[in-house]
Design a protein around this motif. Structure first.
Motif, mmCIF file in Angstrom:
data_model
loop_
_atom_site.group_PDB
_atom_site.id
_atom_site.type_symbol
_atom_site.label_atom_id
_atom_site.label_comp_id
_atom_site.label_asym_id
_atom_site.label_seq_id
_atom_site.Cartn_x
_atom_site.Cartn_y
_atom_site.Cartn_z
ATOM 1 N N ASP A 1 15.303 3.812 -8.733
ATOM 2 C CA ASP A 1 14.196 4.532 -8.114
ATOM 3 C C ASP A 1 12.894 3.764 -8.300
ATOM 4 O O ASP A 1 12.705 3.067 -9.303
ATOM 5 N N LEU A 2 12.005 3.934 -7.334
ATOM 6 C CA LEU A 2 10.709 3.263 -7.344
ATOM 7 C C LEU A 2 9.799 3.779 -8.447
ATOM 8 O O LEU A 2 8.960 3.046 -8.972
ATOM 9 N N SER A 3 9.955 5.055 -8.809
ATOM 10 C CA SER A 3 9.048 5.735 -9.732
ATOM 11 C C SER A 3 9.513 5.620 -11.183
ATOM 12 O O SER A 3 10.562 6.157 -11.545
ATOM 13 N N PRO A 4 8.748 4.955 -12.045
ATOM 14 C CA PRO A 4 9.113 4.896 -13.463
ATOM 15 C C PRO A 4 9.216 6.278 -14.104
ATOM 16 O O PRO A 4 10.078 6.501 -14.962
ATOM 17 N N ALA A 5 8.355 7.207 -13.688
ATOM 18 C CA ALA A 5 8.410 8.553 -14.266
ATOM 19 C C ALA A 5 9.701 9.257 -13.873
ATOM 20 O O ALA A 5 10.291 9.999 -14.676
ATOM 21 N N MET A 6 10.158 9.067 -12.639
ATOM 22 C CA MET A 6 11.440 9.641 -12.218
ATOM 23 C C MET A 6 12.583 9.054 -13.041
ATOM 24 O O MET A 6 13.503 9.776 -13.452
ATOM 25 N N ILE A 7 12.528 7.764 -13.286
ATOM 26 C CA ILE A 7 13.584 7.128 -14.079
ATOM 27 C C ILE A 7 13.557 7.661 -15.513
ATOM 28 O O ILE A 7 14.618 7.869 -16.124
ATOM 29 N N GLU A 8 12.389 7.907 -16.059
ATOM 30 C CA GLU A 8 12.302 8.511 -17.400
ATOM 31 C C GLU A 8 12.987 9.872 -17.423
ATOM 32 O O GLU A 8 13.738 10.194 -18.355
ATOM 33 N N VAL A 9 12.728 10.684 -16.406
ATOM 34 C CA VAL A 9 13.364 12.002 -16.322
ATOM 35 C C VAL A 9 14.883 11.849 -16.200
ATOM 36 O O VAL A 9 15.655 12.536 -16.875
ATOM 37 N N ALA A 10 15.320 10.935 -15.334
ATOM 38 C CA ALA A 10 16.759 10.731 -15.131
ATOM 39 C C ALA A 10 17.447 10.303 -16.423
ATOM 40 O O ALA A 10 18.519 10.815 -16.769
ATOM 41 N N ARG A 11 16.830 9.381 -17.141
ATOM 42 C CA ARG A 11 17.426 8.916 -18.396
ATOM 43 C C ARG A 11 17.446 10.024 -19.442
ATOM 44 O O ARG A 11 18.400 10.116 -20.231
ATOM 45 N N GLY B 1 4.897 21.547 -7.482
ATOM 46 C CA GLY B 1 4.022 22.036 -8.536
ATOM 47 C C GLY B 1 2.552 22.023 -8.159
ATOM 48 O O GLY B 1 1.690 22.217 -9.020
ATOM 49 N N GLY B 2 2.248 21.789 -6.877
ATOM 50 C CA GLY B 2 0.870 21.756 -6.435
ATOM 51 C C GLY B 2 0.133 20.480 -6.760
ATOM 52 O O GLY B 2 -1.091 20.401 -6.604
ATOM 53 N N HIS B 3 0.853 19.458 -7.196
ATOM 54 C CA HIS B 3 0.225 18.195 -7.574
ATOM 55 C C HIS B 3 -0.143 17.379 -6.330
ATOM 56 O O HIS B 3 0.515 17.475 -5.299
ATOM 57 N N PRO B 4 -1.177 16.551 -6.428
ATOM 58 C CA PRO B 4 -1.560 15.718 -5.284
ATOM 59 C C PRO B 4 -0.516 14.635 -5.006
ATOM 60 O O PRO B 4 0.071 14.075 -5.928
ATOM 61 N N MET B 5 -0.295 14.396 -3.728
ATOM 62 C CA MET B 5 0.596 13.332 -3.291
ATOM 63 C C MET B 5 -0.047 12.623 -2.101
ATOM 64 O O MET B 5 -0.968 13.159 -1.467
ATOM 65 N N LYS B 6 0.456 11.449 -1.779
ATOM 66 C CA LYS B 6 0.040 10.735 -0.581
ATOM 67 C C LYS B 6 1.242 9.955 -0.070
ATOM 68 O O LYS B 6 1.397 8.772 -0.333
ATOM 69 N N VAL B 7 2.107 10.673 0.642
ATOM 70 C CA VAL B 7 3.307 10.063 1.191
ATOM 71 C C VAL B 7 3.535 10.558 2.617
ATOM 72 O O VAL B 7 3.239 11.709 2.938
ATOM 73 N N SER C 1 0.820 -1.215 0.000
ATOM 74 C CA SER C 1 0.000 0.000 0.000
ATOM 75 C C SER C 1 0.852 1.262 0.000
ATOM 76 O O SER C 1 0.666 2.148 -0.839
ATOM 77 N N TRP C 2 1.794 1.375 0.945
ATOM 78 C CA TRP C 2 2.577 2.608 0.991
ATOM 79 C C TRP C 2 3.557 2.710 -0.172
ATOM 80 O O TRP C 2 3.855 3.818 -0.644
ATOM 81 N N LEU C 3 4.038 1.574 -0.653
ATOM 82 C CA LEU C 3 4.883 1.623 -1.843
ATOM 83 C C LEU C 3 4.099 2.118 -3.051
ATOM 84 O O LEU C 3 4.594 2.938 -3.832
ATOM 85 N N ALA C 4 2.883 1.638 -3.217
ATOM 86 C CA ALA C 4 2.047 2.076 -4.343
ATOM 87 C C ALA C 4 1.753 3.561 -4.243
ATOM 88 O O ALA C 4 1.810 4.291 -5.247
ATOM 89 N N ASP C 5 1.447 4.039 -3.026
ATOM 90 C CA ASP C 5 1.181 5.468 -2.842
ATOM 91 C C ASP C 5 2.415 6.305 -3.161
ATOM 92 O O ASP C 5 2.328 7.367 -3.806
ATOM 93 N N THR C 6 3.575 5.829 -2.716
ATOM 94 C CA THR C 6 4.817 6.570 -2.968
ATOM 95 C C THR C 6 5.144 6.592 -4.456
ATOM 96 O O THR C 6 5.510 7.639 -5.015
ATOM 97 N N ARG C 7 5.000 5.454 -5.112
ATOM 98 C CA ARG C 7 5.276 5.378 -6.557
ATOM 99 C C ARG C 7 4.351 6.311 -7.334
ATOM 100 O O ARG C 7 4.806 7.101 -8.186
#
Length: 218
Positions: free
Chosen positions: A79-89, A164-170, A5-11
């Motif tokens: 990193d857990l986040s595929p979007a973060m990895i896209e940015v990094a690459r 950026g004002g985006h919703p998060m749940k961490v 659950s918390w991993l999914a929320d963080t990702r």
């Protein structure tokens, strides 16, 4: 809350804010001379220990990975986040980045010369810290240096809106250096140095240098 659950929320949260987060933190090291000195010392420790691959675990958009590479370290990011990895690459196409979780590192035993977790343990619940540090110990070579950066304090806080004002749940967990040092000792590390500082990275940040104890089984 279970691990899934918390991993999914963080990702999901970091997938949502990846671009805004990258823009926010891109130039932080330019404002933080003590952190730059810390990373330079870590790079020296890796070289002194014989060199080899270094994992930046929880690398986000790859800024610390890239900085260590500029210091001559053979580093890669996870990193857990595929979007973060896209940015990094995209921002550092010459470096290696992989999607993965520090709760289940897909790295061979004793395969890396050093490991850095730069403000990436802050979302890990207390009861998961031990298993995460056990993975760090397992993948590090005996004597390999570990560098941790984290927010110092006693409270945990749920973040519902982020970059950026985006919703998060961490949840962001602040910890005392002594507590983190005790966890490291229990996990088979020797803590060699610790410091606290205030900078653009953190209102009050903690830095710990540790080393996997030689002869400690994975």
């Amino acid at each position: 809350m279970n691990t899934e659950s918390w991993l999914a929320d963080t990702r999901t949260s970091y997938d949502t804010v990846a671009t805004s987060y990258a823009e926010t933190v891109r130039d932080l090291l330019d404002q933080t001379p003590y952190e730059r000195a810390t990373l330079a010392l870590f790079a020296d420790l890796v070289r002194t220990a014989g060199g080899g691959p270094v994992a930046d675990v929880g690398c986000g958009p790859g800024r610390i990975t890239a900085h260590l590479s500029q210091l001559g370290v053979d580093t890669f990011g996870i990193d857990l986040s595929p979007a973060m990895i896209e940015v990094a690459r995209r921002e550092h196409p010459d470096l290696r980045f992989e999607v993965g979780s520090m709760t289940d590192l897909d790295l061979a035993d004793a395969s890396i010369a050093g490991l850095v977790a730069w403000y990436s343990l802050i979302h890990i619940p207390d009861d998961e810290i031990g298993p995460v540090l056990a993975h760090f110990r397992r993948v590090l070579r005996p004597g390999g240096p570990l560098l941790l950066g984290f927010h110092v304090g006693d409270e945990s806080r749920l973040i519902t809106q982020g970059y950026g004002g985006h919703p998060m749940k961490v949840h962001v967990h602040r910890r005392r250096p002594g507590r983190v040092a005790a966890w490291l000792d229990e996990a088979g590390f020797t803590v060699e140095a610790q410091m606290t500082l205030s900078s653009a990275e953190s209102r009050l940040g903690g830095i710990l240098f540790a080393r996997r104890q030689a002869g400690t089984p994975a």
